[in-house]
Design a protein around this motif. Structure first.
Motif, short mmCIF file in Angstrom:
data_model
loop_
_atom_site.label_atom_id
_atom_site.label_comp_id
_atom_site.label_asym_id
_atom_site.label_seq_id
_atom_site.Cartn_x
_atom_site.Cartn_y
_atom_site.Cartn_z
N VAL A 151 13.35 11.01 -46.14
CA VAL A 151 13.27 9.76 -46.71
C VAL A 151 14.38 8.63 -47.43
N LYS A 152 14.52 10.61 -48.11
CA LYS A 152 16.82 10.02 -49.12
C LYS A 152 17.59 9.50 -48.08
N ALA A 153 17.04 9.74 -46.82
CA ALA A 153 18.18 9.37 -45.37
C ALA A 153 18.44 7.66 -45.62
N PHE A 154 17.47 8.17 -45.35
CA PHE A 154 16.50 6.58 -44.75
C PHE A 154 16.46 5.35 -45.81
N ALA A 177 18.67 5.76 -47.62
CA ALA A 177 20.37 5.37 -47.98
C ALA A 177 20.93 4.60 -47.19
N HIS A 178 20.27 4.15 -45.81
CA HIS A 178 20.66 4.41 -44.66
C HIS A 178 21.81 4.66 -43.96
N GLN A 179 21.72 6.06 -44.16
CA GLN A 179 22.20 6.92 -43.34
C GLN A 179 21.59 7.93 -42.04
N VAL A 180 20.17 7.23 -41.63
CA VAL A 180 19.57 7.16 -40.31
C VAL A 180 18.50 5.84 -39.94
N SER A 181 18.25 5.40 -39.22
CA SER A 181 17.54 4.58 -39.04
C SER A 181 15.92 4.36 -38.57
N ARG A 182 15.92 6.22 -38.63
CA ARG A 182 14.55 6.52 -38.59
C ARG A 182 14.03 7.56 -39.06
N ILE A 183 13.23 8.21 -38.79
CA ILE A 183 12.09 8.96 -39.21
C ILE A 183 11.40 10.02 -38.11
N ILE A 184 11.71 10.71 -37.77
CA ILE A 184 10.56 11.32 -36.23
C ILE A 184 10.57 13.17 -37.18
N LEU A 185 9.21 12.62 -37.04
CA LEU A 185 8.18 14.44 -37.29
C LEU A 185 7.64 14.40 -36.30
N THR A 186 7.47 16.04 -35.92
CA THR A 186 6.31 16.81 -34.71
C THR A 186 6.12 17.20 -34.81
N ARG A 187 4.86 18.17 -34.03
CA ARG A 187 4.56 19.52 -34.60
C ARG A 187 4.12 20.02 -33.41
N PRO A 188 4.48 21.23 -32.33
CA PRO A 188 3.56 21.98 -31.29
C PRO A 188 2.48 21.74 -31.41
N ALA A 189 1.15 20.86 -30.44
CA ALA A 189 -0.33 21.51 -30.87
C ALA A 189 -0.57 22.17 -30.19
N ILE A 190 -0.78 23.66 -31.25
CA ILE A 190 -1.29 25.01 -31.03
C ILE A 190 -2.29 24.99 -31.67
N GLU A 191 -3.86 25.31 -32.00
CA GLU A 191 -4.71 25.05 -32.17
C GLU A 191 -5.32 26.37 -32.89
N ALA A 192 -4.83 26.39 -33.71
CA ALA A 192 -5.07 27.19 -34.97
C ALA A 192 -6.58 27.52 -35.08
N GLY A 193 -7.02 28.10 -33.74
CA GLY A 193 -8.18 29.16 -34.18
C GLY A 193 -9.95 28.19 -33.70
N GLU A 194 -9.34 27.06 -33.34
CA GLU A 194 -9.97 26.03 -33.29
C GLU A 194 -10.26 24.97 -31.45
N ASN A 195 -10.43 24.44 -31.05
CA ASN A 195 -9.96 23.86 -30.71
C ASN A 195 -10.59 22.55 -29.81
N LEU A 196 -9.42 21.71 -29.85
CA LEU A 196 -9.16 19.93 -30.46
C LEU A 196 -9.47 19.44 -29.73
N GLY A 197 -9.85 20.14 -27.82
CA GLY A 197 -10.74 20.13 -26.94
C GLY A 197 -12.13 19.61 -26.93
N PHE A 198 -12.60 19.98 -27.90
CA PHE A 198 -14.39 19.22 -28.04
C PHE A 198 -14.27 18.66 -29.34
N LEU A 199 -13.61 18.25 -29.94
CA LEU A 199 -13.15 17.05 -31.61
C LEU A 199 -13.60 16.25 -30.60
N PRO A 200 -14.93 14.90 -30.91
CA PRO A 200 -15.29 13.43 -30.86
C PRO A 200 -13.75 12.94 -30.81
N GLY A 201 -13.62 11.70 -29.60
CA GLY A 201 -12.26 10.33 -30.13
C GLY A 201 -11.42 11.03 -29.41
#
Length: 334
Positions: free
Chosen positions: A156-159, A161-185
């Protein structure tokens, strides 16, 4: 303390009674932390504070910590908080006092409510400094050390200050003991809860309306790691969170996405790997393999850098102790 014990004391002169109140805390709450840790009593006097106790070395240690708190308070660097006192007490007890004594919080940015965001430990300070000075930073440490939040704050600080034009946040979709496939939606509904810590950090730092506006413009992107494949990320601040759950191949894919005028931070806790059995984490390997290259820094945060409830530190110590015992047992059997 009994009447038969000699009592040692350390006096600290203050400029005003108000400073004594800041150091001792409301209802002497801060003073009680010294009592629990060192068995000393801290009281206010007409011209300052006095620390008393039956153990001379513990009285002297308490005095050093109190003097450092006074210096930080007078400089305006940081308010005297329970977390800061516990950090200094732990450092004194674990032999890292010299490092902690040199610590002075750095202002990173101000959040949406006007609250300053500061580094709270020496380890956090080194982490922030590494991000500022390097194109790629690996941060490995236990829960509660601020790995993700500080990375987002720096983004946020760099953004701003216009040092970068965008922020990209990502995570690996590993399920910590839960199965996302069974969640609704749909897919987005399934992924949103997993990305919630990233949403919460941005909301706190930017405010909901500002965050949503940048999200709609494509200046902020939050998505699963798989969506990074085939892209080149220029002019961006990129954060890979929960990276302990990346494989070697996924980590290499992510690191080779970094483009021109880009800064990347990779965070994770290698004690909480949710990969299938026999799959090695790409985080520890990459940090060891690449940490000495120019433009890259690897930072290790420890239980001393935990800034959540003190209970979290005790939980981490208990797990670490059990792990050490298991290692010792395996060594003895061999």
């Amino acid at each position: 303390m009994t009447n038969n014990q000699p009592i040692f004391e350390k006096r600290i002169e203050l400029d005003s009674p108000e400073e004594g109140f800041a150091l001792l805390g409301s209802c002497n709450g801060h003073a009680s932390l010294f009592g629990e840790a060192f068995g000393v009593v801290c009281d206010s006097t007409a011209d300052g504070l006095v620390i008393r106790g039956p153990d001379k070395s513990k009285v002297e240690t308490s005095g050093r910590i109190m003097n450092r708190l006074y210096e930080l308070h007078r400089s305006g660097a940081t308010p005297v908080t329970e977390q800061l006192i516990r950090y200094l007490i732990d450092a004194a007890g674990q032999g890292t006092w010299a490092e902690a004594e040199a610590f002075a919080p750095d202002l990173i940015c101000v959040n949406a409510k006007g609250r300053p965001i500061l580094s709270k430990t020496k380890g956090q300070q080194l982490y922030v400094d590494a991000i500022q000075k390097h194109e790629l930073t690996f941060s490995i440490g236990p829960a509660g050390t601020g790995k993700t939040y500080l990375a987002v704050a720096m983004a946020v600080k760099a953004f701003r200050a216009h040092q970068v034009s965008r922020i990209i946040l990502t995570r690996p979709a590993i399920e910590a003991g839960e199965n996302l496939g069974f969640l609704p939606g749909d897919l987005q509904s399934k992924v949103d809860p997993y990305m919630r810590p990233l949403y919460d950090s941005l909301n706190d730092l930017m405010g909901f309306d500002t965050y949503q506006r940048h999200l709609e413009r494509g200046e902020i992107e939050i998505s699963p790691l798989a969506y990074m494949r085939g892209r080149t990320l220029d002019d961006a601040f990129i954060i890979l969170d929960e990276a302990q759950n990346t494989t070697r191949e996924q980590m290499k894919m992510f690191l080779t996405r970094i483009g021109y005028n880009a800064k990347a931070v990779v965070t994770g806790d290698i004690t909480q790997i949710d990969l299938p059995v026999r799959r090695k984490s790409g985080l520890a390997e990459a940090a060891a393999l690449l940490g000495s290259l120019e433009g890259i820094r690897s930072v290790r945060l420890t239980q001393q850098d935990v800034v959540r409830n003190p209970l979290v530190q005790r939980i981490i110590r208990a797990y670490d102790k059990e792990l050490d015992q298991q290692r010792k047992s395996r060594t003895d059997r061999r």
